[in-house]
Design a protein around this motif. Structure first.
Motif, short mmCIF file in Angstrom:
data_model
loop_
_atom_site.label_atom_id
_atom_site.label_comp_id
_atom_site.label_asym_id
_atom_site.label_seq_id
_atom_site.Cartn_x
_atom_site.Cartn_y
_atom_site.Cartn_z
N TYR A 58 -29.77 -159.17 -11.05
CA TYR A 58 -28.21 -159.09 -10.75
C TYR A 58 -27.60 -160.01 -11.97
O TYR A 58 -27.96 -161.02 -12.14
CB TYR A 58 -27.88 -159.64 -9.70
CG TYR A 58 -28.19 -158.55 -8.48
CD1 TYR A 58 -27.69 -157.46 -8.18
CD2 TYR A 58 -29.54 -158.65 -7.53
CE1 TYR A 58 -28.05 -156.64 -7.07
CE2 TYR A 58 -29.93 -157.85 -6.65
CZ TYR A 58 -29.20 -156.72 -6.61
OH TYR A 58 -29.43 -155.93 -5.45
N LEU A 63 -22.82 -161.07 -9.66
CA LEU A 63 -22.67 -162.15 -8.54
C LEU A 63 -21.32 -162.70 -8.41
O LEU A 63 -21.34 -163.16 -7.41
CB LEU A 63 -23.96 -163.18 -9.09
CG LEU A 63 -25.35 -162.73 -9.16
CD1 LEU A 63 -26.03 -163.76 -9.76
CD2 LEU A 63 -25.84 -162.33 -7.75
N GLN A 69 -23.84 -163.24 -2.03
CA GLN A 69 -25.14 -162.76 -1.91
C GLN A 69 -26.09 -163.96 -2.49
O GLN A 69 -26.05 -164.72 -3.52
CB GLN A 69 -25.19 -161.81 -3.32
CG GLN A 69 -26.74 -160.96 -3.16
CD GLN A 69 -26.62 -159.74 -4.42
OE1 GLN A 69 -25.63 -159.04 -4.25
NE2 GLN A 69 -27.60 -159.80 -5.21
N LYS A 70 -27.30 -163.98 -1.57
CA LYS A 70 -28.29 -164.94 -1.95
C LYS A 70 -29.25 -164.87 -2.76
O LYS A 70 -29.83 -165.25 -3.43
CB LYS A 70 -28.93 -165.24 -0.53
CG LYS A 70 -28.02 -165.71 0.65
CD LYS A 70 -28.65 -166.22 1.84
CE LYS A 70 -29.19 -165.04 2.53
NZ LYS A 70 -28.25 -164.50 3.31
N ALA A 72 -30.83 -163.09 -6.28
CA ALA A 72 -30.42 -163.07 -7.62
C ALA A 72 -31.45 -162.03 -8.29
O ALA A 72 -31.09 -161.37 -9.57
CB ALA A 72 -30.51 -164.49 -8.38
N TYR A 99 -33.81 -166.56 -5.32
CA TYR A 99 -32.79 -166.80 -4.70
C TYR A 99 -31.86 -167.06 -5.79
O TYR A 99 -32.07 -167.52 -6.75
CB TYR A 99 -32.94 -167.68 -3.86
CG TYR A 99 -33.44 -167.66 -2.36
CD1 TYR A 99 -32.69 -166.98 -1.50
CD2 TYR A 99 -34.79 -168.18 -2.02
CE1 TYR A 99 -33.19 -166.45 -0.07
CE2 TYR A 99 -35.29 -167.80 -0.76
CZ TYR A 99 -34.50 -167.06 0.29
OH TYR A 99 -34.86 -166.82 1.33
N ARG A 100 -30.52 -167.01 -5.45
CA ARG A 100 -29.51 -167.43 -6.47
C ARG A 100 -29.36 -169.09 -6.57
O ARG A 100 -29.21 -169.31 -7.77
CB ARG A 100 -28.11 -166.77 -5.72
CG ARG A 100 -26.87 -167.16 -6.75
CD ARG A 100 -25.63 -166.43 -6.24
NE ARG A 100 -24.64 -166.28 -6.73
CZ ARG A 100 -23.50 -165.92 -6.50
NH1 ARG A 100 -23.58 -164.95 -5.44
NH2 ARG A 100 -22.32 -165.82 -7.22
N HIS A 101 -29.49 -169.71 -5.62
CA HIS A 101 -29.20 -171.25 -5.78
C HIS A 101 -30.61 -171.88 -5.22
O HIS A 101 -30.43 -173.08 -4.34
CB HIS A 101 -28.12 -171.69 -4.72
CG HIS A 101 -26.81 -170.84 -5.07
ND1 HIS A 101 -26.19 -171.08 -6.26
CD2 HIS A 101 -25.89 -170.13 -4.31
CE1 HIS A 101 -25.20 -170.41 -6.71
NE2 HIS A 101 -24.91 -169.60 -5.58
N ASP A 177 -26.30 -159.29 1.67
CA ASP A 177 -27.67 -159.30 1.26
C ASP A 177 -28.35 -158.46 2.46
O ASP A 177 -29.32 -158.48 2.93
CB ASP A 177 -28.41 -160.68 1.51
CG ASP A 177 -27.91 -161.58 0.45
OD1 ASP A 177 -28.76 -161.42 -0.55
OD2 ASP A 177 -27.14 -162.49 0.69
#
Length: 206
Positions: A58, A63, A69-70, A72, A99-101, A177
């Motif tokens: 993504y 994003l 959204q979690k 990535a 994961y995004r973070h 998600d």
């Protein structure tokens, strides 16, 4: 007996996904319908062994439009193999994502039931589940067969190919998600999801 129990669990997992998304019951596809779906999934008759790889990374724009959204990036490998005992074709899945973070690579895997239709008949999916009540995913195809549509409520995941109790987590559906559209790509893109050397070699030759 183990196969019967596993089939029941995976069907139950998909039923919860289908009802959450569609408000529909599901029915198992007939033999011809299942063969047609398998041919779509594997871009041809699967034979004794086959693989299908789907990937999505993504970008920042996506994003930004989906702040909750979690995930990535996500990879999905669907595989099929004829069982030596019952001579039936069995599907399985491996899921990898970032994961995004959160740092690190996470993955999951399990068996898939036979193809099922939503009651309305407008979509056919594989119901895939993780052992020991680990949740699961539903996998459908886009109309042009170029993408996989992944639906989930909850699926057990672990970090860096280590499915042990200490590493166990769950990817739980949220506002952004619940449904993922992944693009079909070369099987080599999913090589990182395979740890067995013989299977990796087979994957690279398909």
């Amino acid at each position: 007996m183990k196969l019967v129990i596993l089939a029941a669990l995976t069907l139950a997992a998909l039923t919860s996904v289908a009802r959450a998304d569609e408000g529909d019951d599901i029915r198992e596809a007939g033999k011809t319908e299942a063969e047609t779906f398998n041919a779509r999934m594997y871009a041809g008759p699967p034979g004794d062994k086959a693989y299908a790889c789907f990937v999505r990374r993504y970008d920042a724009d996506h994003l930004a439009r989906h702040p909750k959204q979690k995930v990535a990036a996500m990879k999905l490998l669907i595989s099929a193999e004829v069982d030596k005992e019952d001579k039936e074709l069995h599907n399985s899945f491996r899921l990898g994502f970032r994961y995004r973070h959160r740092s690190g690579d996470f993955d999951s895997s399990g068996s898939c039931n036979h193809a099922v239709f939503t009651k309305s008949g407008n979509e056919v999916r594989l119901g895939c589940g993780v052992d020991c009540e680990g949740g699961g995913i539903g996998v459908a195809l886009s109309k042009d067969d170029k993408s996989a549509i992944v639906r989930l409520e909850r699926v057990r995941v672990w970090q860096n190919n280590k499915p042990d109790d200490d590493a166990e987590h769950s990817l739980v559906a949220g506002a952004d998600d619940r449904i993922f559209r992944l693009d079909r790509t070369d099987n080599s893109e999913c090589a990182s999801l395979v740890t067995d050397r013989k299977e990796l070699a087979a994957l690279r030759h398909k």
